[in-house]
Design an enzyme around this catalytic site. Structure first.
Site, PDB file in Angstrom:
ATOM      1  N   GLY A  42       0.798  -1.237   0.000  1.00 54.18           N
ATOM      2  CA  GLY A  42       0.000   0.000   0.000  1.00 54.18           C
ATOM      3  C   GLY A  42       0.820   1.272   0.000  1.00 54.18           C
ATOM      4  O   GLY A  42       0.289   2.359  -0.199  1.00 54.18           O
ATOM      5  N   HIS A 452     -31.615  19.224  -5.538  1.00 55.20           N
ATOM      6  CA  HIS A 452     -31.899  20.255  -4.531  1.00 55.20           C
ATOM      7  C   HIS A 452     -32.450  19.598  -3.278  1.00 55.20           C
ATOM      8  O   HIS A 452     -33.319  18.728  -3.381  1.00 55.20           O
ATOM      9  CB  HIS A 452     -32.943  21.239  -5.073  1.00 55.20           C
ATOM     10  CG  HIS A 452     -33.369  22.235  -4.013  1.00 55.20           C
ATOM     11  ND1 HIS A 452     -32.559  23.269  -3.621  1.00 55.20           N
ATOM     12  CD2 HIS A 452     -34.496  22.299  -3.255  1.00 55.20           C
ATOM     13  CE1 HIS A 452     -33.175  23.955  -2.673  1.00 55.20           C
ATOM     14  NE2 HIS A 452     -34.343  23.389  -2.422  1.00 55.20           N
TER      15      HIS A 452
HETATM   16  P1  FAD Z   1       4.595   5.296  -2.355  1.00 56.20           P
HETATM   17  O1  FAD Z   1       3.205   5.265  -1.911  1.00 56.20           O
HETATM   18  O2  FAD Z   1       5.589   6.048  -1.564  1.00 56.20           O
HETATM   19  O3  FAD Z   1       5.059   3.769  -2.461  1.00 56.20           O
HETATM   20  C1  FAD Z   1       6.391   3.431  -2.723  1.00 56.20           C
HETATM   21  C2  FAD Z   1       6.654   2.059  -2.174  1.00 56.20           C
HETATM   22  O4  FAD Z   1       7.914   1.626  -2.659  1.00 56.20           O
HETATM   23  C3  FAD Z   1       6.738   2.035  -0.654  1.00 56.20           C
HETATM   24  O5  FAD Z   1       5.886   1.039  -0.151  1.00 56.20           O
HETATM   25  C4  FAD Z   1       8.201   1.700  -0.378  1.00 56.20           C
HETATM   26  O6  FAD Z   1       8.377   0.896   0.780  1.00 56.20           O
HETATM   27  C5  FAD Z   1       8.584   0.927  -1.627  1.00 56.20           C
HETATM   28  N1  FAD Z   1      10.025   0.961  -1.919  1.00 56.20           N
HETATM   29  C6  FAD Z   1      10.826   2.053  -1.952  1.00 56.20           C
HETATM   30  N2  FAD Z   1      12.080   1.686  -2.297  1.00 56.20           N
HETATM   31  C7  FAD Z   1      12.074   0.343  -2.462  1.00 56.20           C
HETATM   32  C8  FAD Z   1      13.059  -0.623  -2.811  1.00 56.20           C
HETATM   33  N3  FAD Z   1      14.322  -0.281  -3.077  1.00 56.20           N
HETATM   34  N4  FAD Z   1      12.686  -1.913  -2.884  1.00 56.20           N
HETATM   35  C9  FAD Z   1      11.408  -2.292  -2.622  1.00 56.20           C
HETATM   36  N5  FAD Z   1      10.436  -1.434  -2.292  1.00 56.20           N
HETATM   37  C10 FAD Z   1      10.764  -0.126  -2.225  1.00 56.20           C
HETATM   38  N6  FAD Z   1      -1.897  11.927  -1.621  1.00 56.20           N
HETATM   39  C11 FAD Z   1      -3.185  12.066  -2.012  1.00 56.20           C
HETATM   40  O7  FAD Z   1      -3.482  11.966  -3.215  1.00 56.20           O
HETATM   41  N7  FAD Z   1      -4.190  12.295  -1.094  1.00 56.20           N
HETATM   42  C12 FAD Z   1      -3.931  12.413   0.227  1.00 56.20           C
HETATM   43  O8  FAD Z   1      -4.855  12.622   1.014  1.00 56.20           O
HETATM   44  C13 FAD Z   1      -2.590  12.289   0.665  1.00 56.20           C
HETATM   45  N8  FAD Z   1      -2.288  12.385   1.972  1.00 56.20           N
HETATM   46  C14 FAD Z   1      -0.988  12.231   2.383  1.00 56.20           C
HETATM   47  C15 FAD Z   1      -0.686  12.351   3.728  1.00 56.20           C
HETATM   48  C16 FAD Z   1       0.613  12.216   4.178  1.00 56.20           C
HETATM   49  C17 FAD Z   1       0.919  12.338   5.656  1.00 56.20           C
HETATM   50  C18 FAD Z   1       1.664  11.916   3.237  1.00 56.20           C
HETATM   51  C19 FAD Z   1       3.081  11.732   3.702  1.00 56.20           C
HETATM   52  C20 FAD Z   1       1.382  11.795   1.888  1.00 56.20           C
HETATM   53  C21 FAD Z   1       0.057  11.955   1.438  1.00 56.20           C
HETATM   54  N9  FAD Z   1      -0.275  11.867   0.085  1.00 56.20           N
HETATM   55  C22 FAD Z   1      -1.577  12.029  -0.317  1.00 56.20           C
HETATM   56  C23 FAD Z   1       0.739  11.609  -0.937  1.00 56.20           C
HETATM   57  C24 FAD Z   1       0.702  10.114  -1.373  1.00 56.20           C
HETATM   58  O9  FAD Z   1       0.890   9.308  -0.238  1.00 56.20           O
HETATM   59  C25 FAD Z   1       1.780   9.847  -2.405  1.00 56.20           C
HETATM   60  O10 FAD Z   1       1.659  10.751  -3.477  1.00 56.20           O
HETATM   61  C26 FAD Z   1       1.649   8.423  -2.938  1.00 56.20           C
HETATM   62  O11 FAD Z   1       1.751   7.475  -1.908  1.00 56.20           O
HETATM   63  C27 FAD Z   1       2.721   8.152  -3.993  1.00 56.20           C
HETATM   64  O12 FAD Z   1       2.548   6.865  -4.474  1.00 56.20           O
HETATM   65  P2  FAD Z   1       3.791   6.047  -5.069  1.00 56.20           P
HETATM   66  O13 FAD Z   1       3.223   4.744  -5.520  1.00 56.20           O
HETATM   67  O14 FAD Z   1       4.525   6.875  -6.037  1.00 56.20           O
HETATM   68  O15 FAD Z   1       4.783   5.829  -3.844  1.00 56.20           O
END
Ligand code: FAD
Ligand code: NAI
Length: 474
Positions: A42, A452
């Site tokens: 996730g 409405h």
């Molecule tokens: P991520 O969700 O960061 O997932 C990356 C995954 O890769 C992680 O599980 C990590 O463990 C894994 N990983 C990293 N390096 C490696 C490796 N070398 N080998 C194996 N696994 C690895 N966005 C919204 O749209 N709405 C919101 O309400 C919102 N609220 C947020 C609240 C907070 C407090 C924060 C911090 C962020 C929020 N965001 C929100 C932003 C959102 O969480 C990110 O934009 C989103 O999670 C990005 O998705 P991603 O798949 O790019 O990366």
């Protein structure tokens, strides 16, 4: 190291970029592996981002309503008390259920889940180091037709405000405080500062937001931004703008925060500091430099083309790793487009129609260009606004703060942007995103019948007001 396993696609990261990419690839008939270093799937979004923060925002809003507002509606709740441990346990339960669902989703699509830290060995090979609990690390080699990087981002730190995970913390720890801070100083008046600042303010903390720019929530439409600051100030959040945090040190169980506004130095005394000054792409340890995958030297983002291909053709990247807003739905949209491209299908992400929401009370939701942006670009435009106080439903609910602002091109009437600050803005923006995707005009929105009484009637009236035809505006 055993024999290599072969896949059509290896996805690194199981956040909303990675896991959505896996599901779409499986739907398209690919054999897929998903590598995730954490035991729970996730990504940031489900584990320490979108979901836990919204669970706390919703819970703290209930507490605030019960404590401060129910009596206005004739509901006398008696002795309202906060059970913070239970609030946190509920939040953790929501996270556990949703992350479990991601696992089931991937399993049901026959995606192989590999837990461990990934590193790219060459353009088609991923090495995964699985940390053994006994300290004995195993490594596994995955060979792939294509590799999709979705490793997300990590918080930016301020070296002179060293986080200890207890008193000076980042967002992850601020989602898990075991007591309500007495005085929380938030460094950064962006998404996290405003959302988590709101949570702890509603639960009783004094909250001071220190922002280095002259305004909070920088990218928002100016009129919306000013309204948001005024409403949050009314709720008791304190803002120090144009102010930098220079350092923070623990002294006798308290934290002394040194601040500076132009040439004036000052000091804040508090018991908790939340550092929320942005996030940066997480590429460390992936071995990208050795493979010649190009990064933007300024931002650290992985450079990709319109189909999310990096400078190495078999390697793709999406989500927080690449340019654009760091939002979960943006990561998912890119992952779908990237994977469809790998499968030979056409498609693109329309960055003009990516919504953004700040889940404060009231919520702020926006899509498209702000008034400042259309002015900067010299686009002749018309604007219609309408306050929620002018709708019956908002009056019934006692949620009259805020307004809708619709911006359309002057000559064609095509929608350029919609900005909402008010109740249920996060849901209402969906209609506006769809309208923009379809190239709708403000008249299309205005002539669409809205139920409405609903909050969305404010949107219809704002759209009518672009041509000064609002029925209810005085
Ligand atoms: P991520 O969700 O960061 O997932 C990356 C995954 O890769 C992680 O599980 C990590 O463990 C894994 N990983 C990293 N390096 C490696 C490796 N070398 N080998 C194996 N696994 C690895 N966005 C919204 O749209 N709405 C919101 O309400 C919102 N609220 C947020 C609240 C907070 C407090 C924060 C911090 C962020 C929020 N965001 C929100 C932003 C959102 O969480 C990110 O934009 C989103 O999670 C990005 O998705 P991603 O798949 O790019 O990366
Ligand atoms: P942000 O970029 O939203 O805000 C950071 C703020 O800190 C900016 O206003 C910046 O001017 C300020 N700042 C930077 N350095 C500073 C300093 N030294 N002193 C004082 N202020 C300083 O970043 P934030 O809040 O950390 O969130 C990271 C990202 O996570 C967001 O950009 C967003 O993409 C995502 N997010 C999205 C949410 C949502 O969609 N509702 C909620 C939370 C996070």
């Amino acid at each position: 190291m055993g024999a290599a396993k072969n896949y059509d696609l290896v996805v690194v990261g199981a956040g909303p970029g990675g896991y959505v990419g896996c599901v779409r690839a499986a739907q398209l008939g690919m054999k897929v592996a998903c590598v995730e270093r954490h035991p729970r799937l996730g990504g940031v979004c489900l584990n320490v981002g979108c979901i836990p923060s919204k669970a706390l925002l919703d819970a703290s809003e209930f507490y605030h309503l019960a404590n401060r507002r129910l009596a206005d509606y004739g509901v006398i709740a008696g002795d309202v008390r906060l059970d913070l441990a239970r609030m946190m346990a509920r939040k953790d339960q929501v996270v556990a259920e949703l992350t479990d669902n991601v696992r089931k989703l991937l399993e049901s699509h026959q995606v192989e889940i590999v837990h461990g830290k990934a590193r790219l060995v060459d353009a088609r090979t991923v090495e995964v180091v699985e940390g053994g609990g006994d300290g004995a690390a195993k490594s596994l080699v995955l060979e792939a037709g294509a590799i999709l990087l979705a490793t997300g981002s990590e918080p930016v730190a301020i070296p002179t405000v060293p986080e200890d995970g207890v008193a000076i913390v980042g967002s992850t720890e601020a989602l898990n405080f075991d007591r309500v801070p007495e005085h929380l100083v938030v460094v950064g008046g962006g998404y996290i500062g405003l959302e988590l600042g709101s949570v702890w303010r509603r639960l009783g903390a004094r909250v001071t937001v220190v922002e280095m720019l002259p305004q909070i929530a920088g990218p928002l439409d100016g009129q919306v931004r000013r309204a948001l600051q005024r409403l949050l100030t009314r709720q008791g959040l304190e803002f120090l703008l144009d102010t930098r945090v220079e350092s923070a040190v623990a002294v006798d169980g308290r934290i002394r925060v040194q601040i500076r506004r132009q040439d004036q130095a000052g000091q804040l005394d508090c018991d908790r500091v939340l550092v929320a000054v942005g996030r940066r792409p997480l590429t460390r340890g992936l071995g990208l430099e050795d493979l010649g995958v190009k990064l933007d030297p300024k931002t650290g983002q992985v450079r990709v083309d319109a189909r999310y291909r990096t400078s190495v053709p078999s390697i793709y990247a999406v989500g927080d790793l690449v340019a654009g807003p760091m939002l979960a739905h943006k990561a998912s949209a890119e992952a779908v487009t990237a994977v469809e491209g790998i499968a030979g299908l056409a498609g693109s992400v329309n960055y003009d129609a990516i919504p953004a929401v700040i889940y404060t009370a009231p919520e702020v939701a926006t899509v498209g260009l702000s008034e400042d942006q259309v002015k900067e670009r010299g686009i002749a435009h018309c604007i219609g606004t309408y306050p929620f106080s002018g709708t019956g439903r908002a009056r019934c609910m006692g949620e009259t703060d805020g307004f809708v602002k619709v911006i359309a091109q002057a000559r064609t009437d095509r929608l350029l942007g919609v900005h909402i600050i008010g109740p249920r803005a996060s849901d209402m923006i969906g209609e506006c995103v769809l309208a923009m995707e379809f190239g709708a005009s403000s008249e299309d929105l205005a002539r669409t019948a809205h139920g409405h009484p609903t909050f969305a009637e404010a949107l219809q009236e704002a759209a009518l007001n672009v041509r000064k035809c609002s029925i209810y505006a005085s």
